[in-house]
Design a protein around this motif. Structure first.
Motif, short mmCIF file in Angstrom:
data_model
loop_
_atom_site.label_atom_id
_atom_site.label_comp_id
_atom_site.label_asym_id
_atom_site.label_seq_id
_atom_site.Cartn_x
_atom_site.Cartn_y
_atom_site.Cartn_z
N LYS A 98 0.83 -1.21 0.00
CA LYS A 98 0.00 0.00 0.00
C LYS A 98 0.86 1.25 0.00
O LYS A 98 0.57 2.23 -0.71
N SER A 102 1.24 4.22 -2.84
CA SER A 102 0.95 5.62 -2.53
C SER A 102 2.16 6.53 -2.74
O SER A 102 2.08 7.72 -2.50
N GLY A 158 -2.28 7.70 -0.10
CA GLY A 158 -1.72 7.49 1.23
C GLY A 158 -1.50 8.82 1.93
O GLY A 158 -2.10 9.84 1.58
#
Length: 203
Positions: A98, A102, A158
């Motif tokens: 993740k 981001s 993010g």
């Protein structure tokens, strides 16, 4: 001639060492498995503990050892610790993926799934610092009365932040301001004479 009395052979000592060692290692590994990062040391402990406990259980089943209960407890502790280690690895891997998604791409921002626009206007000579994903602590000096902007392309949203602080504080100067826009929608704005801070956590 008198025959010496027959002495029966001494009974064999139970081979409890491996089962006991497996339980101890499994228990220690299980405790460490619950601790993030430090839990990496649990991997060898629970694996070795599981092997030793299984060997100890096999000995107890054949009558060569007397600590069957302890060996079973070692198998359980080691197995549970191993499952927790695997879960931590999966969670950590997903978190890394993740964060990587981001992080701003090196190519054309317009080709990415999301576009993040960072904007700063300075009232006095200031230090600008911005962060997005793994791209952290990017700093530069922006002169007084200047407008600075940067467009980032990311695949997943993010944490993103901007901090603008004056090099020397002038109470008579105009305040610094910052703004974060995501996919054309403003998500954070701030204006301050001492420190203008904008942040966006994604979502």
């Amino acid at each position: 001639m008198t025959q010496p009395p027959y002495a029966p052979p001494a009974p064999a000592q139970p081979k409890n060492g491996l089962g006991t060692a497996g339980f101890v290692l499994g228990l220690i590994g299980l405790v460490f498995a619950f601790i993030p990062i430090v839990g990496v040391v649990a991997w060898p402990l629970v694996i070795i503990g599981l092997i030793l406990s299984l060997v100890g259980l096999s000995r107890a089943t054949k009558g060569a050892a007397t600590n069957k209960g302890l060996a079973i407890a070692g198998v359980v502790c080691s197995a549970v610790g191993l499952v927790i280690c695997i879960l931590w690895t999966a969670v950590f891997g997903a978190a890394v993926d993740k964060v990587n998604d981001s992080t701003p791409t090196s190519g054309d921002p317009a080709a990415a799934a999301h576009q993040i626009l960072l904007e700063v206007t300075t009232g006095q000579r200031s230090n600008l610092s911005w962060t997005s994903g793994l791209s952290v602590n990017n700093q530069e000096i922006v002169e007084a009365g200047q407008t600075w902007s940067k467009t980032l392309g990311v695949e997943d949203l993010g944490f993103t932040s901007i901090t603008v602080t004056p090099v020397t504080t002038d109470i008579n100067a105009q305040p610094n301001s910052c703004k974060i826009t995501v996919d054309g929608k403003p998500v954070a704005e701030n204006s301050n004479l001492v420190a203008a801070i904008c942040s966006y956590t994604g979502g």
